[in-house]
Scaffold this active site. Structure first.
Site, PDB file in Angstrom:
ATOM      1  N   PHE A   1       0.662   6.919  -3.219  1.00 40.09           N
ATOM      2  CA  PHE A   1       1.401   7.936  -3.980  1.00 40.09           C
ATOM      3  C   PHE A   1       0.549   9.148  -4.325  1.00 40.09           C
ATOM      4  CE2 PHE A   1      -0.772   5.946  -7.554  1.00 40.09           C
ATOM      5  CZ  PHE A   1      -1.027   7.034  -8.371  1.00 40.09           C
TER       6      PHE A   1
ATOM      7  N   CYS B   1      -8.778   8.898  -5.045  1.00 39.19           N
ATOM      8  CA  CYS B   1      -9.699   7.851  -4.569  1.00 39.19           C
ATOM      9  C   CYS B   1     -11.137   8.342  -4.604  1.00 39.19           C
ATOM     10  CB  CYS B   1      -9.334   7.440  -3.163  1.00 39.19           C
ATOM     11  SG  CYS B   1      -9.429   8.820  -2.034  1.00 39.19           S
TER      12      CYS B   1
HETATM   13  P1  NAD Z   1      -0.712   0.845  -3.131  1.00 36.24           P
HETATM   14  O1  NAD Z   1      -1.704  -0.017  -2.455  1.00 36.24           O
HETATM   15  O2  NAD Z   1       0.088   0.288  -4.240  1.00 36.24           O
HETATM   16  O3  NAD Z   1       0.367   1.394  -2.064  1.00 36.24           O
HETATM   17  C1  NAD Z   1      -0.024   1.976  -0.849  1.00 36.24           C
HETATM   18  C2  NAD Z   1       1.082   1.762   0.174  1.00 36.24           C
HETATM   19  O4  NAD Z   1       1.239   0.365   0.393  1.00 36.24           O
HETATM   20  C3  NAD Z   1       2.436   2.295  -0.257  1.00 36.24           C
HETATM   21  O5  NAD Z   1       3.070   2.895   0.837  1.00 36.24           O
HETATM   22  C4  NAD Z   1       3.179   1.041  -0.703  1.00 36.24           C
HETATM   23  O6  NAD Z   1       4.566   1.114  -0.490  1.00 36.24           O
HETATM   24  C5  NAD Z   1       2.577  -0.032   0.173  1.00 36.24           C
HETATM   25  N1  NAD Z   1       2.558  -1.348  -0.485  1.00 36.24           N
HETATM   26  C6  NAD Z   1       2.481  -1.607  -1.814  1.00 36.24           C
HETATM   27  N2  NAD Z   1       2.461  -2.926  -2.031  1.00 36.24           N
HETATM   28  C7  NAD Z   1       2.533  -3.523  -0.831  1.00 36.24           C
HETATM   29  C8  NAD Z   1       2.530  -4.890  -0.403  1.00 36.24           C
HETATM   30  N3  NAD Z   1       2.454  -5.886  -1.266  1.00 36.24           N
HETATM   31  N4  NAD Z   1       2.600  -5.133   0.913  1.00 36.24           N
HETATM   32  C9  NAD Z   1       2.664  -4.132   1.802  1.00 36.24           C
HETATM   33  N5  NAD Z   1       2.654  -2.826   1.455  1.00 36.24           N
HETATM   34  C10 NAD Z   1       2.585  -2.518   0.163  1.00 36.24           C
HETATM   35  O7  NAD Z   1      -1.493   2.154  -3.586  1.00 36.24           O
HETATM   36  P2  NAD Z   1      -0.985   3.326  -4.514  1.00 36.24           P
HETATM   37  O8  NAD Z   1      -0.873   2.841  -5.907  1.00 36.24           O
HETATM   38  O9  NAD Z   1       0.178   4.015  -3.898  1.00 36.24           O
HETATM   39  O10 NAD Z   1      -2.227   4.327  -4.391  1.00 36.24           O
HETATM   40  C11 NAD Z   1      -3.385   4.209  -5.165  1.00 36.24           C
HETATM   41  C12 NAD Z   1      -4.471   3.464  -4.438  1.00 36.24           C
HETATM   42  O11 NAD Z   1      -4.751   4.086  -3.195  1.00 36.24           O
HETATM   43  C13 NAD Z   1      -5.789   3.456  -5.200  1.00 36.24           C
HETATM   44  O12 NAD Z   1      -6.369   2.190  -5.094  1.00 36.24           O
HETATM   45  C14 NAD Z   1      -6.620   4.495  -4.468  1.00 36.24           C
HETATM   46  O13 NAD Z   1      -8.020   4.340  -4.583  1.00 36.24           O
HETATM   47  C15 NAD Z   1      -6.172   4.283  -3.077  1.00 36.24           C
HETATM   48  N6  NAD Z   1      -6.457   5.437  -2.241  1.00 36.24           N
HETATM   49  C16 NAD Z   1      -7.503   5.341  -1.379  1.00 36.24           C
HETATM   50  C17 NAD Z   1      -7.832   6.422  -0.598  1.00 36.24           C
HETATM   51  C18 NAD Z   1      -8.970   6.341   0.353  1.00 36.24           C
HETATM   52  O14 NAD Z   1      -9.096   7.244   1.150  1.00 36.24           O
HETATM   53  N7  NAD Z   1      -9.799   5.327   0.340  1.00 36.24           N
HETATM   54  C19 NAD Z   1      -7.090   7.610  -0.690  1.00 36.24           C
HETATM   55  C20 NAD Z   1      -6.023   7.658  -1.582  1.00 36.24           C
HETATM   56  C21 NAD Z   1      -5.713   6.570  -2.352  1.00 36.24           C
END
Ligand code: NAD
Length: 499
Positions: free
Chosen positions: A149, A281
């Site tokens: 998100f 992140c």
């Molecule tokens: P999230 O892991 O909750 O969701 C990411 C994606 O995975 C979304 O599209 C979501 O629909 C999907 N998802 C959620 N739960 C799932 C499940 N159980 N099974 C399969 N798919 C699932 O992450 P978020 O809250 O949207 O974003 C924040 C996180 O992303 C933080 O941990 C942040 O550090 C990380 N992030 C990392 C980077 C990087 O480059 N390393 C960049 C941006 C964000």
């Protein structure tokens, strides 16, 4: 109520009997839309469209793929204000911050326009008698991106330009919490002249993600999100034979040496820790001042700056920090602050209970500063993903560096110092994928690649830049013989290049 639907094969795909999920404005807590959650049938339709499109798209010359990329760059540039508004409305970040993520996304599109020269192969003549060899890289097929998100435009655009420029077709599964930017990207990509089916959007949650992971016609998955999900995506995707890059969470440390300009470090920390409400992140969530004197000065400088930080909605241009994404995120962040207090850290500035006049229902958490944080505390170990900065005091450079090395995440790390030897030693030795020297958020430019170490990246490729090209292509090596006279008779020995 605005209904957000999938975008497949160049048009809106209305899912029969769809389940919808509410989308909120985090500054008001009001529902502003609802988004369809794809089932397996929707994913199958997207894969079919992408598969058909791949046949011709992969044969378009790189120069002509680049032409569409130039057009996309121009459209996104022209419409950046509109896109930024849509991002801010569903995410809560300030307009300026949303424009910032679009600016970084534009850099990736720009890099992708150089694809004809990036896809240059290698050629060796006379590797054997009358034999020449060349190697070049080929598109994989249908690839999918699953995105978080916190950067609704930038993270998808870390993937899409690279994948399409390399000749793949793409299915994006954006975050269900702020899905509108993805549909705008689909519109822009269509306007830029990419053929139907080359780019598709499937909205949804775990069900859609699992359908993508298990689909036999998807060749690669790029994931960005939290580490536990990244790990399970990596395992499930690779188990079904896909190439997977899964970027996870972070706990980025910034070491402040006694010789650093503490006022400059405090300024840098304000943006790095509290910009976008800490939902980045690459946000700095741990400050590690070395020496008591440095720590005391840093905490004083931060405290005064935090007290004048302006919390507010994105539509107010004077806002410096918006709300967090959901009520659950707000509750979780506040619970972690309470846990830190119980475990004995010093609450220098407490952002719980923050409120904004006229927006009292929004998901507000004020900037929070915790001092004397220890490594056994949950505020230190957990990725809070909110506007909370922990100060862990260190006695020496070695102790500070060891903190970074011992943490389970290794996305970014920064050091503020005036001493070249210390900076060089930190950059060379620290166990993190992206390092900043007097740069608090060292997100690599588009012609380098982005990726962390340890539990911040599962898979062997970083994202965008040269690593992106490697991820989205596979190698082919061709060995040719155009002999003036072939010797007759079969040869059963192992082929060698001997004369
Ligand atoms: P999230 O892991 O909750 O969701 C990411 C994606 O995975 C979304 O599209 C979501 O629909 C999907 N998802 C959620 N739960 C799932 C499940 N159980 N099974 C399969 N798919 C699932 O992450 P978020 O809250 O949207 O974003 C924040 C996180 O992303 C933080 O941990 C942040 O550090 C990380 N992030 C990392 C980077 C990087 O480059 N390393 C960049 C941006 C964000």
């Amino acid at each position: 109520m605005k209904k957000i639907q999938h975008q497949i094969n160049g048009k809106q795909f209305d899912q029969a009997n769809a389940t919808f999920q509410a989308v909120f404005n985090p500054a008001t807590a009001q529902q502003i839309a609802e988004v369809a959650l794809a089932d397996t049938n929707v994913v199958n339709a997207a894969v079919s469209a992408a598969l058909v499109a791949f046949d011709s798209w992969s044969q378009v010359s790189p120069a002509n793929r680049a032409k569409r990329m130039f057009a996309l760059h121009s459209i996104v540039s022209q419409k950046q204000n509109e896109l930024a508004k849509a991002i801010s409305l569903e995410h809560g970040k300030t307009h300026e911050d949303a424009l910032g993520e679009i600016a970084r996304a534009l850099e990736v599109i720009e890099y992708a326009t150089s694809i004809p020269s990036q896809l240059t192969g290698r050629y060796n003549s006379n590797v054997g008698p009358d034999i020449d060899t060349y190697s070049d890289r080929h598109a994989l097929g249908v690839v999918a991106g699953i995105t978080p998100f916190n950067f609704p435009a930038m993270v998808p655009l870390w993937m899409i330009p690279m994948a399409l420029a390399c000749g793949n077709t793409f299915i994006l599964k954006p975050s269900e919490r702020n899905p509108s930017a993805a549909n705008m990207l689909a519109q822009f990509i269509g306007e830029a002249g990419f053929p139907d089916g080359v780019f598709n959007v499937v909205h949804g949650d775990k069900e859609a993600v699992n359908a993508l992971l298990d689909h036999p016609d998807i060749d690669a998955i790029s994931f960005v999100g939290s580490s536990s999900i990244a790990q399970s995506i990596y395992q499930r995707g690779t188990a079904s034979g896909k190439r997977v890059q899964a970027l996870g969470g972070a706990k980025n440390h910034m070491v402040i040496m006694p010789d650093a300009d503490v006022r400059q470090a405090a300024d840098a920390l304000m943006g790095a820790a509290f910009g976008s409400a800490g939902e980045r992140c690459m946000a700095i969530s741990v400050a590690v001042p070395v020496g008591e004197g440095t720590a005391n000065r840093l905490v004083d400088e931060l405290k005064s700056r935090i007290e004048s930080l302006k919390l507010g909605p994105s539509i107010d241009p004077s806002s410096q920090m918006g709300p967090v994404i959901t009520q659950q995120a707000q509750d979780r962040i506040c619970a972690l602050i309470a846990e830190g207090e119980t475990q004995g850290c010093k609450l220098v500035v407490d952002g719980r209970g923050a409120s904004v006049k006229g927006y009292e229902n929004g998901y507000w958490v004020g900037a929070t500063l915790l001092d004397e944080v220890r490594t056994d505390m949950s505020v230190y170990q957990t990725e809070i993903f909110g506007p909370v900065l922990s100060v862990v005091r260190a006695d020496s450079f070695e102790q500070a560096r060891k903190l970074v090395d011992d943490h389970e995440y290794g996305n970014g790390a920064a050091i503020f110092t005036r001493d070249g030897e210390t900076a060089r030693s930190f950059a060379k030795q620290v166990k993190a994928g992206m390092v900043g020297v007097n740069v608090p958020i060292p997100v690599p430019v588009a012609f380098h690649s982005f990726g962390g170490w340890k539990r911040s990246l599962f898979g062997s490729h970083g994202i965008y830049g040269p690593e992106g090209i490697h991820f989205y292509t596979k190698l082919k090596t061709v060995t040719t013989r155009w002999p003036s006279g072939i010797k007759e008779g079969a040869n059963f020995s192992f082929p060698t290049n001997s004369e």
